[in-house]
Write an enzyme that holds these catalytic residues in place. Structure first.
Site, PDB file in Angstrom:
ATOM      1  N   HIS A 120      -5.927   1.902  -4.185  1.00 60.07           N
ATOM      2  CA  HIS A 120      -4.924   1.423  -3.230  1.00 60.07           C
ATOM      3  C   HIS A 120      -4.492   0.012  -3.575  1.00 60.07           C
ATOM      4  O   HIS A 120      -5.189  -0.716  -4.295  1.00 60.07           O
ATOM      5  CB  HIS A 120      -5.488   1.463  -1.810  1.00 60.07           C
ATOM      6  CG  HIS A 120      -6.727   0.619  -1.619  1.00 60.07           C
ATOM      7  ND1 HIS A 120      -6.830  -0.364  -0.668  1.00 60.07           N
ATOM      8  CD2 HIS A 120      -7.932   0.608  -2.263  1.00 60.07           C
ATOM      9  CE1 HIS A 120      -8.031  -0.938  -0.726  1.00 60.07           C
ATOM     10  NE2 HIS A 120      -8.710  -0.360  -1.691  1.00 60.07           N
ATOM     11  N   CYS A 127       0.809  -1.228   0.000  1.00 58.88           N
ATOM     12  CA  CYS A 127       0.000   0.000   0.000  1.00 58.88           C
ATOM     13  C   CYS A 127       0.840   1.275   0.000  1.00 58.88           C
ATOM     14  O   CYS A 127       0.646   2.163  -0.832  1.00 58.88           O
ATOM     15  CB  CYS A 127      -0.994  -0.015   1.163  1.00 58.88           C
ATOM     16  SG  CYS A 127      -0.248   0.082   2.811  1.00 58.88           S
ATOM     17  N   HIS A 148      -2.522   1.334   6.694  1.00 58.51           N
ATOM     18  CA  HIS A 148      -2.953   1.236   5.302  1.00 58.51           C
ATOM     19  C   HIS A 148      -3.179   2.630   4.740  1.00 58.51           C
ATOM     20  O   HIS A 148      -3.650   3.534   5.441  1.00 58.51           O
ATOM     21  CB  HIS A 148      -4.244   0.418   5.183  1.00 58.51           C
ATOM     22  CG  HIS A 148      -4.593   0.058   3.766  1.00 58.51           C
ATOM     23  ND1 HIS A 148      -3.787  -0.710   2.975  1.00 58.51           N
ATOM     24  CD2 HIS A 148      -5.657   0.405   2.986  1.00 58.51           C
ATOM     25  CE1 HIS A 148      -4.329  -0.854   1.773  1.00 58.51           C
ATOM     26  NE2 HIS A 148      -5.463  -0.179   1.754  1.00 58.51           N
TER      27      HIS A 148
END
Length: 272
Positions: free
Chosen positions: A243, A179, A231
């Site tokens: 993402h 990520c 994240h």
């Protein structure tokens, strides 16, 4: 008089034909946003907003939009001209083929009218002509800071170009990402270096409220029961962000309002 009427009718007909070729009307589907539509129809966000007199970027499923430029049929014809046919082999996936032929997964599915990501051995696919398996993606060499203008749109365009790229923990290579590796890679293309760590990225730039989100901003989450930020993704407008998802094993688009991410939203940062 009859000749004049005939000429007037012919002139009007030609005008209407030319006008209809300059734009197409589409119906907004769930998941659509102005950035995706601009990329899909080879136009710009501002052009779509101007053509439809839109005051914001919010779209609703079922909404009718005029897309400036060539009609959909003409665009499809142009995109498939000068193409070639590829026969699916064992182990092929849409993600691999999109990368091989320098296309997006969405473009590959649209041109071939695919309703799912599944491929069959021996299946014929229309693809762009290319002789290189590892065609490099264009990179922006500009070192300018990202602003609320063209720079932010460039960040989103670059990010969308890697939709479907495989997830790999610790990766930030362009062929695989985790990520924070994905967000760092995208921003690196516009001359901004971000740390390869979601918590460190949250400490970079200006904290902004969720109501202030603009395409190109970084959005952060606390997932998998974590009590700290772990994240990050890039906001692309209309409540959506792109993402690198470990759960889906690839770069995807999700909504910050859907159950899983809504309850784990931790904040947002604007990179100046």
């Amino acid at each position: 008089m009859n000749l004049k009427k005939t000429l007037a009718t012919l002139t009007l007909s030609v005008f209407l034909l030319q006008t209809s070729a300059l734009a197409a009307t589409i119906t907004v589907k769930s998941g659509d946003n102005l950035w995706l539509l601009a990329r899909r129809y080879n136009t710009t966000v501002e052009a779509i907003k101007k053509a439809n007199n839109l005051k914001s970027e919010a779209l609703k499923p079922g909404q009718k939009l005029v897309i400036p430029g060539k009609s959909t049929a003409t665009a499809v014809s142009r995109s498939t001209s000068g193409n070639s046919v590829y026969i699916v082999k064992a182990g092929d996936t849409l993600w691999d083929l999109a990368k091989k032929f320098n296309m997006s997964v969405d473009e590959l599915k649209r041109i071939n009218n695919l309703k799912s990501d599944n491929l069959s051995l021996g299946q014929k696919l229309v693809v762009k002509k290319t002789t290189s398996r590892n065609t490099p993606r264009p990179k922006t060499k500009s070192t300018k800071k990202v602003s609320r203008g063209g720079g932010r749109e460039e960040v989103v365009k670059i990010a969308l170009g890697y939709l479907g790229t495989p997830y790999q923990w610790g990766a930030s290579s362009g062929s695989a990402f985790d990520c924070s590796g994905f967000t760092a890679f995208v921003y690196r293309q516009v001359g901004i270096n971000l740390p390869h760590n979601s918590r460190a990225q949250y400490a970079t730039g200006e904290k902004i409220d969720r109501s202030e989100l603009s395409p190109g901003d970084l959005v952060f989450f606390k997932t998998q029961g974590s009590s700290v930020i772990n994240h990050v993704g890039i906001y692309i407008g209309n409540g959506q962000f792109i993402h690198a998802s470990s759960g889906k094993d690839r770069v995807i688009i999700s909504s910050i309002s859907e159950g899983y991410y809504a309850s784990r939203y931790a904040g947002a940062v604007r990179i100046r």
